[in-house]
Design an enzyme around this catalytic site. Structure first.
Site, PDB file in Angstrom:
ATOM      1  N   ASN A   1     -98.137 -34.500  45.374  1.00  0.00           N
ATOM      2  CA  ASN A   1     -98.247 -33.693  46.594  1.00  0.00           C
ATOM      3  C   ASN A   1     -97.208 -34.076  47.642  1.00  0.00           C
ATOM      4  O   ASN A   1     -96.803 -33.244  48.455  1.00  0.00           O
ATOM      5  CB  ASN A   1     -99.668 -33.746  47.147  1.00  0.00           C
ATOM      6  CG  ASN A   1    -100.599 -32.909  46.284  1.00  0.00           C
ATOM      7  OD1 ASN A   1    -100.166 -31.912  45.691  1.00  0.00           O
ATOM      8  ND2 ASN A   1    -101.840 -33.314  46.157  1.00  0.00           N
TER       9      ASN A   1
ATOM     10  N   GLU B   1    -102.473 -39.197  37.889  1.00  0.00           N
ATOM     11  CA  GLU B   1    -101.829 -40.206  38.736  1.00  0.00           C
ATOM     12  C   GLU B   1    -102.746 -41.427  38.796  1.00  0.00           C
ATOM     13  O   GLU B   1    -103.931 -41.288  39.101  1.00  0.00           O
ATOM     14  CB  GLU B   1    -101.598 -39.665  40.150  1.00  0.00           C
ATOM     15  CG  GLU B   1    -100.559 -38.561  40.214  1.00  0.00           C
ATOM     16  CD  GLU B   1    -100.327 -38.044  41.636  1.00  0.00           C
ATOM     17  OE1 GLU B   1     -99.184 -38.054  42.094  1.00  0.00           O
ATOM     18  OE2 GLU B   1    -101.315 -37.624  42.282  1.00  0.00           O
TER      19      GLU B   1
ATOM     20  N   HIS C   1    -106.110 -39.713  39.721  1.00  0.00           N
ATOM     21  CA  HIS C   1    -106.093 -38.318  40.167  1.00  0.00           C
ATOM     22  C   HIS C   1    -105.832 -37.408  38.972  1.00  0.00           C
ATOM     23  O   HIS C   1    -104.703 -37.308  38.492  1.00  0.00           O
ATOM     24  CB  HIS C   1    -105.008 -38.147  41.249  1.00  0.00           C
ATOM     25  CG  HIS C   1    -104.844 -36.734  41.706  1.00  0.00           C
ATOM     26  ND1 HIS C   1    -103.673 -36.263  42.252  1.00  0.00           N
ATOM     27  CD2 HIS C   1    -105.689 -35.674  41.703  1.00  0.00           C
ATOM     28  CE1 HIS C   1    -103.808 -34.984  42.558  1.00  0.00           C
ATOM     29  NE2 HIS C   1    -105.012 -34.609  42.227  1.00  0.00           N
TER      30      HIS C   1
ATOM     31  N   SER D   1    -107.566 -36.398  45.280  1.00  0.00           N
ATOM     32  CA  SER D   1    -106.194 -35.898  45.398  1.00  0.00           C
ATOM     33  C   SER D   1    -105.626 -36.256  46.756  1.00  0.00           C
ATOM     34  O   SER D   1    -104.442 -36.063  47.000  1.00  0.00           O
ATOM     35  CB  SER D   1    -106.170 -34.381  45.204  1.00  0.00           C
ATOM     36  OG  SER D   1    -106.968 -33.772  46.186  1.00  0.00           O
TER      37      SER D   1
END
Ligand code: A1D88
Length: 653
Positions: A196, A157, A145, A124
Site C-alpha cells: 500500500n 506480507e 497480511h 492491512s
C-alpha cells in the site's frame, strides 16, 4: 526455545468473515489441522459453508487435486475462544480492522494460549507493534497480511513489529511458503507496509493530475492501462476499492488530498458502492475510456512517484527491491515491479521528473528520495548503466534475474524455473531476455543438462504475455532469439510440464529436446483465437514433429489437447501421474547428467541439423561426428567400463 515449522501441528484462525474463512481454507489446503473461530455460531456456519462452496468450485475447475471432503476434514469450528486456542501452535487473527478490538483479543489470547504459541495478525493497516503491546510476548507476534481473496491471491506480507524476533518472522515466512503462498518480508512496521505504500501514488498522483486539469480521468486511466500495462486505471481502481478508503488513509497519514478526491467524498460519490464515483455505475455503463484516449498523458509523473516510494522503503531497510517487485506484481497485478521498471526507464530520468515537479509545485511529495539521488550521483542509473535497483552484470559478471529462477547443481544440472506464476508464467520480454542472457553467459563446461519448468502447478507457461501485445510495432517483435537459444544450447534440455503448456510456452517446450508432462497438463496453440499464428517456431516445429493433419489441427483450430493425446501423437516423451512426476523427471535427468557430454552434444547437433537436410547430408554429418567421438577419452572410458562391468564415469574429454 522458539517454535519451528515442523512443530506447528494445529492452527487457529480467529474470524470467519471473508478474510478469516479464506485464510482457514488455504491453511487447510496446505495440509494443516485448523480451527476457525468467530464470536457467533451463525457467522462460523456461514464461513464454513463458504469454504465448502469454494472447495467444490476449485475441485470442479481442476484447481486442486485434493478431495474437498479431506480438506474439510481438517477444519473444525468454534465460538469459545479459550478452547479454540488452548492447544494451538499458531494463531492467525483476522478480526475486523479496529485496533482496540484486536488488542482486547490479544489480551485474552495471552491468557488462554500456550506459552509457545505464535500470534500472527492479519491486518492491512494497523501497526503490529501496538497490537503486540497487548501481550507479554511481543517477540512472538508478527503481522501476516493476506490479500483478498486469500484463495486466489498468492501474496502474503510478513511484517515485523518492533519486538518481533527473527525466529518468529522466519516461522511465519516458512509457514506461508508451506501453504503455497508467496511471502515477502516487511522488515519495519511502516504505515501501509510495502504494497500500500508503493500503491499510494498510483491513485494520488493521478488525482492531482486530474485536479490540475492536465489530463482527464478517462485519459489517465486509458494511458495507464493501454500504454503502461496496468490491469486497471487509477480511477477505475479507486471506484472499485472506495474513494473514501484512500481518502481516510491519506487524512490519517496527514497528507494533502487532491481536490477531485475531496469533491467526490463531499458529494458521497464514493465509487461502485454508491453507484457513482469517477464513473457512473447507476445511470451509465461504468468506465468510459477507450484505448486511444491516453495519447499524450504524462504517465512518468505517476510512475516516478511510485518509484520514489519504493526507494524510501529500500533506504529505510523495510524491503528489498525483489520483495517490493514481487509484492506489487502479486498483490496488485502491476505488469512488472516498479524497481525493475525504474531500471529500464533510468533512475536519472525519474529523479529529473521529480525535481521538475518539485520546482513547479513545491510539494513535499515530489522531493526525490535521497537513495535515488545517491544512486544517480554514483552513476548507477539502471539497466543501461549495469546497475540500479538491480545488478545487470557488473564487473564480476553476476546479474539479478527477476522473471526466472535458476540453480546450477554440482552434478551439472542447470535448473531454470519460469517465475511469473500470477501470469501463468507467460513469456514477457524480460523473461526471454533473461533466459537468453543466462544461457549465453553460463559456463557450458560446467553444465551437463538443463531443465525448464514453470513456478506453481497451474502452468508450465500459458504462452507469450498477451498484455504486452497492444501497440507493439511488427519490428519490435523479436522472439526467435529466445527459442533458438534454447534449441541450440549445446547440452540436452528437458521441459518438465505441469499444467498449461500453450502458445509460446508450448513452443519453448518444443524447442527443448525432451518433454515430460503430468497427466493433467494441456497442450495447444491458441494463437489463432487471437488472430495470430504461433510465432516462436511453433508452426515449423509442429509440421516437422507431427503428421501434417495433426500439426494443422493444433494450429488451425487452436484447441487444447490432453497430455495423454500429446503423448499418443508423439509431442511429448511421456505423460505421468503427478505423484510420479518428479521421480520420472529425475530418471531422465540422471541419464543426461551422467551421460558422455561430447557424445550428447554431437548427437543433439547432428539430429537437429540433420532433420533439415537430405539423408545423404545427414549421414555425412553423423559419420564425421562418429569419427570424432572415437578419439575421445569418454569413448575409452565407456568401453573400459563395459568390459569391467561397471558404470562409466564420463568427463567430457
Ligand atoms: C509467440 C507466442 C505467441 C503466444 O503465445 S500468444 C498467447 C497464447 N496463449 C493464450 O492465448 C493463452 C491465454 N490464457 C488462457 O487462455 C487462460 O489463462 C488459461 C486457459 C491458460 C487458464 O485459464 P484460467 O484457469 O481461467 O486462468 P486465468 O484467470 O485466465 O489466468 C490466470 C491469470 O493469468 C493471466 N494469464 C494467463 N495467460 C496469460 C498470457 N498468455 N499472457 C498474460 N497473462 C496471462 C490471466 O490474465 C490471469 O490474470 P489475472 O488473475 O490478473 O486476471
Amino acid at each position: 526455545m522458539s517454535l519451528e515449522l515442523e512443530d506447528v501441528d494445529h492452527v487457529t484462525v480467529l474470524g470467519a468473515g471473508s478474510m478469516g474463512h479464506g485464510i482457514t481454507e488455504v491453511v487447510a489446503l496446505g495440509g494443516y489441522d485448523v480451527t476457525m473461530r468467530d464470536i457467533e455460531e451463525e457467522i462460523v456456519e456461514d464461513g464454513y459453508q463458504d469454504i465448502e462452496w469454494s472447495l467444490e468450485k476449485l475441485s470442479e475447475k481442476g484447481r486442486i487435486d485434493q478431495d474437498p471432503e479431506a480438506v474439510l476434514g481438517r477444519i473444525s469450528t468454534a465460538v469459545d475462544l479459550e478452547s479454540a486456542v488452548a492447544d494451538t501452535d499458531l494463531v492467525i487473527e483476522a478480526a475486523p480492522e479496529k485496533l482496540d478490538l484486536k488488542r482486547d483479543i490479544y489480551a485474552d489470547l495471552e491468557e488462554f494460549a500456550p506459552d509457545h504459541t505464535v500470534f500472527a495478525s492479519n491486518t492491512s493497516s494497523l501497526p503490529i507493534t501496538q497490537i503486540a503491546e497487548a501481550t507479554d510476548r511481543p517477540e512472538q507476534v508478527v503481522g501476516t497480511h493476506y490479500f483478498n481473496p486469500p484463495v486466489k491471491m498468492d501474496l502474503v506480507e510478513v511484517i515485523y513489529g518492533e519486538g518481533t524476533s527473527d525466529e518468529t518472522a522466519e516461522l511465519a515466512y516458512e509457514f506461508v511458503e508451506d501453504i503455497d503462498k508467496t511471502p515477502i518480508y516487511v522488515r519495519k512496521d511502516v504505515r501501509g507496509f510495502v504494497v500500500n505504500t508503493v500503491l499510494g501514488p498510483f491513485g494520488d498522483e493521478a488525482a492531482w493530475m486530474a485536479s490540475e486539469g492536465v489530463a482527464t480521468v478517462e485519459a489517465i486511466d486509458a494511458a495507464m492501462v493501454h500504454q503502461r500495462g496496468y490491469p486497471m486505471g487509477p480511477f477505475e481502481l479507486s471506484d472499485m476499492t472506495g474513494i473514501d478508503i484512500g481518502y481516510d488513509v491519506a487524512k490519517e497519514a496527514g497528507r494533502e488530498v487532491a481536490p477531485i478526491v475531496e469533491e467526490k467524498v463531499e458529494n458521497e460519490h464514493l465509487g461502485r458502492k454508491t453507484g457513482k464515483g469517477y464513473y457512473d455505475y447507476e445511470d451509465g455503463d461504468g468506465t468510459t475510456y477507450e484505448p486511444g484516449d491516453g495519447e499524450g498523458v504524462d504517465t512518468l509523473r505517476i510512475e516516478a512517484r511510485i518509484v520514489n516510494r519504493a526507494a524510501y522503503l529500500i533506504r529505510e531497510d523495510v524491503a528489498t527491491p525483489d520483495a517490493i517487485d514481487t509484492g506489487m506484481r502479486l498483490g496488485t497485478g502491476f505488469p512488472e515491479g516498479p524497481c525493475r521498471r525504474a531500471d529500464k526507464i533510468g533512475l536519472d530520468t525519474i529523479v529529473e521528473k521529480l525535481r521538475d515537479l518539485h520546482e513547479e509545485y513545491s510539494a513535499e511529495r515530489y522531493e526525490p528520495d535521497p537513495w535515488l539521488v545517491e544512486k544517480v550521483e554514483a552513476g548507477e542509473t539502471g539497466e543501461d548503466a549495469g546497475s540500479g535497483f538491480y545488478d545487470y552484470g557488473g564487473e564480476d559478471g553476476t546479474r539479478d534475474y527477476t522473471t526466472i529462477d535458476h540453480e546450477l547443481h554440482d552434478n551439472g544440472l542447470l535448473e531454470i524455473e519460469l517465475d511469473r506464476p500470477s501470469r501463468m508464467n507467460a513469456l514477457n520480454d524480460d523473461l526471454m531476455e533473461e533466459t537468453v542472457h543466462l544461457l549465453d553467459s553460463v559456463d557450458v563446461d560446467e553444465v551437463r543438462a538443463v531443465t525448464f519448468e514453470g513456478n506453481g502447478d497451474r502452468a508450465f507457461s500459458a504462452g507469450a504475455d498477451i498484455t504486452g501485445f497492444s501497440g507493439v510495432a511488427p519490428h519490435e517483435v523479436e522472439v526467435t532469439e529466445f527459442f533458438e537459444t534454447v534449441n541450440d544450447f549445446p547440452r540436452p534440455t528437458l521441459a518438465k510440464i505441469d499444467g498449461f503448456c500453450l502458445g509460446g510456452g508450448h513452443e519453448l517446450a518444443m524447442a527443448c529436446d525432451l518433454r515430460v508432462a503430468t497427466e493433467d497438463s494441456e497442450f495447444g496453440f491458441p494463437e489463432i483465437n487471437l488472430g495470430l499464428i504461433p510465432g516462436g517456431g511453433g508452426t515449423q516445429r509442429a509440421i516437422r514433429m507431427l503428421p501434417e493433419a495433426r500439426a494443422k489441427e493444433l494450429v488451425f483450430r487452436g484447441n487444447r489437447i490432453s497430455a495423454e493425446r500429446a503423448h499418443k501423437w508423439g509431442l511429448i516423451n511421456c505423460a505421468v501421474d503427478s505423484e510420479e512426476f518428479e521421480e520420472i523427471c529425475q530418471e531422465f535427468v540422471d541419464d543426461l547428467v551422467n551421460g558422455p557430454p561430447i557424445a550428447l552434444r554431437k548427437a543433439k547437433q547432428v539430429m537437429n541439423r540433420g532433420a533439415d537436410e537430405n539423408m545423404a547430408a545427414g549421414l555425412e554429418m553423423e559419420s564425421q561426428a562418429f569419427g570424432l567421438l572415437l578419439t575421445t577419452d569418454d569413448m575409452e572410458e565407456g568401453a573400459m567400463a563395459f568390459m569391467g562391468d561397471r558404470e562409466p564415469e564420463f568427463e567430457g574429454k
